[in-house]
Design a protein around this motif. Sequence first.
Motif, PDB file in Angstrom:
ATOM      1  N   VAL A 195       7.175   5.851  -7.286  1.00 38.19           N
ATOM      2  CA  VAL A 195       6.019   5.138  -7.811  1.00 38.19           C
ATOM      3  C   VAL A 195       5.291   6.141  -8.699  1.00 38.19           C
ATOM      4  N   ASN A 196       5.269   5.873 -10.006  1.00 37.24           N
ATOM      5  CA  ASN A 196       4.862   6.904 -10.966  1.00 37.24           C
ATOM      6  C   ASN A 196       5.642   8.182 -10.671  1.00 37.24           C
ATOM      7  N   TYR A 228      -6.014   2.522  -6.435  1.00 38.37           N
ATOM      8  CA  TYR A 228      -4.848   2.751  -7.300  1.00 38.37           C
ATOM      9  C   TYR A 228      -3.569   2.806  -6.471  1.00 38.37           C
ATOM     10  N   HIS A 229      -3.723   2.932  -5.148  1.00 37.30           N
ATOM     11  CA  HIS A 229      -2.570   2.993  -4.236  1.00 37.30           C
ATOM     12  C   HIS A 229      -2.245   1.632  -3.630  1.00 37.30           C
ATOM     13  N   ILE A 230      -2.969   0.579  -4.074  1.00 44.18           N
ATOM     14  CA  ILE A 230      -2.786  -0.751  -3.481  1.00 44.18           C
ATOM     15  C   ILE A 230      -2.500  -1.762  -4.584  1.00 44.18           C
ATOM     16  N   THR A 231      -1.533  -2.625  -4.329  1.00 40.77           N
ATOM     17  CA  THR A 231      -1.279  -3.757  -5.222  1.00 40.77           C
ATOM     18  C   THR A 231      -1.302  -5.035  -4.397  1.00 40.77           C
ATOM     19  N   THR A 232      -1.860  -6.112  -4.930  1.00 39.98           N
ATOM     20  CA  THR A 232      -2.106  -7.325  -4.143  1.00 39.98           C
ATOM     21  C   THR A 232      -0.914  -8.276  -4.149  1.00 39.98           C
ATOM     22  N   ALA A 233       0.228  -7.726  -3.911  1.00 33.49           N
ATOM     23  CA  ALA A 233       1.452  -8.504  -3.671  1.00 33.49           C
ATOM     24  C   ALA A 233       2.337  -7.632  -2.792  1.00 33.49           C
ATOM     25  N   ALA A 234       3.096  -8.267  -1.933  1.00 38.24           N
ATOM     26  CA  ALA A 234       3.909  -7.520  -0.975  1.00 38.24           C
ATOM     27  C   ALA A 234       5.328  -7.319  -1.513  1.00 38.24           C
ATOM     28  N   PHE A 235       5.743  -6.049  -1.567  1.00 36.06           N
ATOM     29  CA  PHE A 235       7.093  -5.723  -2.049  1.00 36.06           C
ATOM     30  C   PHE A 235       7.732  -4.708  -1.110  1.00 36.06           C
ATOM     31  N   ASN A 236       8.868  -5.088  -0.510  1.00 38.11           N
ATOM     32  CA  ASN A 236       9.625  -4.040   0.170  1.00 38.11           C
ATOM     33  C   ASN A 236      10.395  -3.246  -0.879  1.00 38.11           C
ATOM     34  N   LYS A 237      11.148  -2.246  -0.467  1.00 42.00           N
ATOM     35  CA  LYS A 237      11.790  -1.336  -1.432  1.00 42.00           C
ATOM     36  C   LYS A 237      12.757  -2.068  -2.355  1.00 42.00           C
ATOM     37  N   ASP A 238      13.452  -3.054  -1.808  1.00 40.73           N
ATOM     38  CA  ASP A 238      14.428  -3.773  -2.628  1.00 40.73           C
ATOM     39  C   ASP A 238      13.757  -4.720  -3.625  1.00 40.73           C
ATOM     40  N   ILE A 259       0.848  -1.185   0.000  1.00 43.24           N
ATOM     41  CA  ILE A 259       0.000   0.000   0.000  1.00 43.24           C
ATOM     42  C   ILE A 259       0.891   1.245   0.000  1.00 43.24           C
ATOM     43  N   PHE A 260       0.625   2.148  -0.937  1.00 42.86           N
ATOM     44  CA  PHE A 260       1.393   3.391  -1.063  1.00 42.86           C
ATOM     45  C   PHE A 260       0.536   4.517  -0.482  1.00 42.86           C
ATOM     46  N   VAL A 261       0.984   5.088   0.633  1.00 40.80           N
ATOM     47  CA  VAL A 261       0.167   6.021   1.412  1.00 40.80           C
ATOM     48  C   VAL A 261       0.696   7.447   1.275  1.00 40.80           C
ATOM     49  N   PRO A 262      -0.075   8.355   0.659  1.00 44.19           N
ATOM     50  CA  PRO A 262       0.362   9.758   0.563  1.00 44.19           C
ATOM     51  C   PRO A 262       0.232  10.463   1.918  1.00 44.19           C
ATOM     52  N   THR A 263       1.119  11.392   2.177  1.00 37.42           N
ATOM     53  CA  THR A 263       1.046  12.193   3.402  1.00 37.42           C
ATOM     54  C   THR A 263      -0.086  13.221   3.288  1.00 37.42           C
ATOM     55  N   ASN A 264      -0.470  13.778   4.423  1.00 37.53           N
ATOM     56  CA  ASN A 264      -1.476  14.853   4.414  1.00 37.53           C
ATOM     57  C   ASN A 264      -0.994  16.035   3.588  1.00 37.53           C
ATOM     58  N   GLU A 265       0.302  16.317   3.656  1.00 39.83           N
ATOM     59  CA  GLU A 265       0.865  17.422   2.876  1.00 39.83           C
ATOM     60  C   GLU A 265       0.678  17.184   1.378  1.00 39.83           C
ATOM     61  N   GLU A 268       3.334  12.189  -2.892  1.00 38.77           N
ATOM     62  CA  GLU A 268       2.391  12.697  -3.886  1.00 38.77           C
ATOM     63  C   GLU A 268       1.248  11.697  -4.038  1.00 38.77           C
ATOM     64  N   VAL A 269       0.039  12.214  -4.201  1.00 39.85           N
ATOM     65  CA  VAL A 269      -1.111  11.347  -4.437  1.00 39.85           C
ATOM     66  C   VAL A 269      -1.010  10.764  -5.846  1.00 39.85           C
ATOM     67  N   LEU A 270      -1.190   9.470  -5.969  1.00 43.40           N
ATOM     68  CA  LEU A 270      -1.131   8.815  -7.276  1.00 43.40           C
ATOM     69  C   LEU A 270      -2.400   9.124  -8.064  1.00 43.40           C
ATOM     70  N   ASP A 271      -2.209   9.535  -9.304  1.00 48.93           N
ATOM     71  CA  ASP A 271      -3.323  10.038 -10.113  1.00 48.93           C
ATOM     72  C   ASP A 271      -3.501   9.158 -11.348  1.00 48.93           C
TER      73      ASP A 271
END
Length: 666
Positions: free
Chosen positions: A119-120, A81-91, A62-68, A147-150
Amino acid sequence: MFLTCRGLSAAALLLLLSCLSYAAGAELADKLRDDSELSQFYSLLEQNPVANSTLALRSCTIFVPTNEAFQRHTGTTHVLYHITTAAFNKDQLPNSVSSDMEGNPPLFITKNRNGDIFVNNARIIPSLSVELTNREGKRQVMHIIDEVLDPLTTLSTAQVQITNPDALEFMQKADLLNIGESRLRTYRNQVLMAKKESLFQAAGAHTFLIPIDDGFKVATRSSLVDAKVIDGHVIPNTVIFTAASRHDDPKTSAAFEDLLKVTVSFFKQKDGKMYFKSNTLVGDAKHAEGVVLAEIVKANIPVKNGVVHLIQRPLMIIDSTVTQFLQEDSKNGALRKFYEAIMDNGGAVLDDINNLSEVTILAPSNEAWNATSINNILRDRKKMIEILNMHIIKDRLNVEKIRQKNANLIAQVPTLNNHTFLYFNVQGEGADAHITVEGGGVNATVVQPDVAQTNGFVHIIDRVLGVPHTTVLGKLESDPMMSDTYKMGQFSNFNDQLNNTQRRFTYFVPRDKGWQKTELDSPSAHKKLFMRDFAYHSKAILERHLAIADRVFTMSDLVKMSQQTDNVVLPTFRDSLQIRVDEEAGHLHDEYASHEWTGYVITWNYKKINVYRPDVECTNGIIHVIDYPLLEEKDVVVSGGSYLTESSICITLANLIMITVAKFLN
């Protein structure tokens, strides 16, 4: 009783394990809920049953945008659009992952050279990622992004829903998509006519640059969009999101082959405007060499097979004159302020440009006009016209031609402003070349070379030429043509005074080549001129070259003064400098250009010395670069390892007399 106790213990243990499992499963949601900086996304997540089900039952990233990030975002936020059904750490993040949004549009991952991951167009904030296991034993990862993913969405008024289109379907159905007011019909028709549909359907991850209809207002422009031009608008196997990509990093376009080589790169100006540029390195009969700029109208539109950027005009096509380019750019382009300066001063400069069959413009960027030093002259029309003309060359001068001119010396090029030359210096090769240009005392860097037009070139520079911003000392220190004079002045501390802004200096500075001539004329004397042990005597020579008064003396001033008297007398530190200055017509030519010009000649002690660069303005004076120092053989005494100038001999004798008198009195 025993069995009952055992049964109760097992039940309690099972309940405990169930509670622990539920607590682990709730942990990711808890982290979102408890972090006040992520509250806006958590609020949207709570309202989405599909997202809640994924968190409860499945592996996910899950890619979570900040309030800012939400404060900068306009429009609807699509949680799935902020969720993908597989788990990936940064590496583990691959080049692209499928989102959980309807149609599973991909998210593209960019890992840049600085170690940042995007991510985008959103950057993953380092050290804030979390990896957990939910109550179902499913691995889950949360990344915080800036940034919010659009995603690309269909207009609410459309009768059909378009999900996850490729670049071709994007063009075909652009009128139904949420991309603003831009229309793509002209370019789409050219793609169909050229039978290039497969280029936009290709699987993988590519960058597509699509010109909008407004870029085809020139009637004949659409007919120039052939198959090769279309290829030049596609960067295969590379996705360029504007925040994630390096600026000015040329990428090979689909139009890169044996007989035609076109690269494309992205850059962003300080004012935030973003551009793509094509550079036709090797052209052919239909496609001229040079750079074409196009402002990005709408950036970072994700599609099934890459990313689309809508651009203001087509790349590769060179179909306008320099004047037309400036006029087209004047609305809100990179050279808007340069065009405004021309028009604010009567527009005659633009007419002069238009009348030239071949022309090169050194055009200051919008940021260059923000310098405070320019405010003092904006209302002086005569001075402004001189400055604007200083940026115009009556010749087609691209980087390669500048390099050829600069092969053995700093290239000297006349401008439209009488008596004024520009001096180019090229360091490095290819894409790493660093080009500077000096004019009227200002040293500017070419930030965007070779913007090609039908009758010449435009080079964008980072300063306005002719508007000084440094002292005499600063100019000496930074100019490669004056390094020997600067070095000599450093030995004796002569240079210290040249930073004084309360004085007005007129400094006749021998260029390095002039000092080299003295080495041929008198090798031993030249050697000692640059030795610290003889700095006092070098200082005496430099003082002769420096006039100090309550005003500066331009070459034009000195010519007028010379017409009124045989010799002009200028005050120096010790006594005075007597010279005469005349104008002499000449013919400047090299293998690339030929120009009539009028130069200045100084007569000093019956010697004639050419002025190589007149009127180099500084904030506290003016420099005239001359071809030879004000020096004669009798000024230099070299005997038995000693070195004295005529003036220093007098001073030394006076000191000896004073010492003798003092001893006698004692």
